[in-house]
Design a protein around this motif. Structure first.
Motif, PDB file in Angstrom:
ATOM      1  N   GLU B   3     -12.348   1.800 -32.371  1.00 45.95           N
ATOM      2  CA  GLU B   3     -13.584   2.017 -31.625  1.00 45.95           C
ATOM      3  C   GLU B   3     -14.668   2.701 -32.449  1.00 45.95           C
ATOM      4  O   GLU B   3     -15.854   2.431 -32.259  1.00 45.95           O
ATOM      5  N   LEU B  32     -19.225  -4.999 -22.065  1.00 47.82           N
ATOM      6  CA  LEU B  32     -17.897  -4.869 -22.657  1.00 47.82           C
ATOM      7  C   LEU B  32     -16.874  -5.621 -21.797  1.00 47.82           C
ATOM      8  O   LEU B  32     -16.587  -5.228 -20.671  1.00 47.82           O
ATOM      9  N   LYS B  40     -13.014   1.417 -23.355  1.00 46.30           N
ATOM     10  CA  LYS B  40     -14.294   2.025 -22.976  1.00 46.30           C
ATOM     11  C   LYS B  40     -14.372   3.515 -23.317  1.00 46.30           C
ATOM     12  O   LYS B  40     -15.312   3.963 -23.958  1.00 46.30           O
ATOM     13  N   ILE B  63     -22.218   1.593 -20.696  1.00 46.03           N
ATOM     14  CA  ILE B  63     -21.317   0.447 -20.784  1.00 46.03           C
ATOM     15  C   ILE B  63     -21.166  -0.258 -19.439  1.00 46.03           C
ATOM     16  O   ILE B  63     -20.841   0.361 -18.434  1.00 46.03           O
ATOM     17  N   GLU B  65     -18.874  -2.897 -17.757  1.00 45.96           N
ATOM     18  CA  GLU B  65     -17.613  -3.612 -17.977  1.00 45.96           C
ATOM     19  C   GLU B  65     -17.659  -5.000 -17.326  1.00 45.96           C
ATOM     20  O   GLU B  65     -18.132  -5.144 -16.204  1.00 45.96           O
TER      21      GLU B  65
END
Lengths: 222, 114
Positions: B3, B32, B40, B63, B65
């Protein structure tokens, strides 16, 4: 002061993906088919590769890269087939990445080769995130590991192209339910090709050799 | 655990965009996918580290998802897929033939301070 949004829509390319893409282009240009092997430790990657190299060696130019945290043992074993073999010792790193492959190939990869095999470090987790520029990724699982392995490690099965069930000569002793295992594989990766092999006795290797022989043709077709 | 290198790539990309627009970036919005292989929380934790000392220092990573959506050839329809273990059509039970969404790792938008 109100913030303003600007649309970008740019894919984030991981550095590894960029390197893998360069490797793949290079492999395609030289006409080598590249096959990687992943599995947990002890599933029989090296035994499978030993037999594969020995069977291919008379007819094709073959080479192998093998990754392990320590020792040159696997390379020594595989060299007995007569194939060109190089060990990548990763130290404490739990997977191979594209940069390690590029580095290992530096000044080593011969011009005329048909197949290059890459044996990853025994690990079913980390290798799934790292493209190595390979054409075909094999995930191996042995009959002693339990039929639900694909369900426990779905990501690696999802990034692989072919599942190889190894040690099928031990299936009966291990009370292995092959139909259940195949169902689990199909569940995490619908349509996945599955091979059952015994690297010791040679079962399943005719099918595997046929798959390999047709690989360069498949790769050339658009 | 990759990451951090992904966070570095995001910061690098955002810096380029910021320089091209001569603007200061307050937030980076990222799509993502659940099949992207990126976690995450680990990405969020890495972002501040990656942004430190760059033009992006102090900015936020937002983010979004993206769930997994597949195509069922039998139903000829898009279908949401729960989890990563059963790539089966929730309606008819047959295997999903294609993954349509869920692999995204994309910088969607930038929030710019005027």
């Amino acid at each position: 002061m109100t913030p303003r949004f600007v649309e970008v829509r740019r894919d984030v390319l991981k550095q590894n993906d960029i390197t893998a893409r360069e490797l793949r282009a290079r492999f395609r240009a030289t006409g080598i088919s590249v096959i990687s092997l992943v599995s947990s430790p002890g599933s029989g990657k090296t035994a499978f590769l030993e037999r594969t190299l020995a069977e291919l060696q008379p007819r094709y130019g073959v080479a192998a890269l093998v990754g392990d945290l320590a020792t040159e043992n696997d390379a020594l074993r595989l060299r007995r087939s007569g194939a060109l073999v190089k060990q990548i010792v990763t130290g404490t790193v739990c997977h191979l990445d594209a940069a390690m492959i590029r580095c290992a190939l530096e000044g080593w990869l011969p011009e005329q080769l048909d197949f290059l095999f890459i044996e990853n470090v025994g690990n079913l987790v980390c290798p799934s995130s790292f493209d190595l520029g390979e054409d075909l990724r094999l995930v191996l699982l042995s009959v002693t590991e339990g039929e639900d392995k694909p369900l426990k490690y779905p990501t690696i099965f999802n990034t692989a192209d072919v599942a190889v069930i190894t040690k099928i000569d031990l299936a009966e002793a291990a009370d292995f339910d092959r139909a259940l295992c195949e169902r689990n594989i199909q569940s995490v990766r619908p349509g996945m090709r599955i091979l059952g092999v015994s690297s010791k006795r040679g079962a399943g290797f005719d099918e595997w050799m046929a798959m390999l022989a047709s690989l360069p043709r498949e790769l050339k077709s658009p | 655990m990759h990451e951090l290198s992904i966070a570095l790539s995001i910061v690098e990309m955002a810096e380029e965009e910021a320089a091209a627009r001569q603007a200061r970036i307050r937030a980076v919005h990222l799509k993502l996918g659940r099949l992207s292989g990126v976690v995450k929380d680990a990405l969020l934790a890495s972002y501040d580290m990656a942004a430190a000392g760059t033009a992006l220092e102090g900015s936020r990573l937002v983010i979004e998802e993206v769930p997994i959506v597949g195509y069922c050839a039998k139903c000829q329809a898009r279908r949401g897929v729960d989890g990563v273990q059963w790539f089966l059509c929730p309606r008819c039970g047959s295997p999903i033939s294609e993954i349509l969404e869920g692999k995204e790792l994309q910088v969607r938008a930038l929030e710019i301070a005027e």
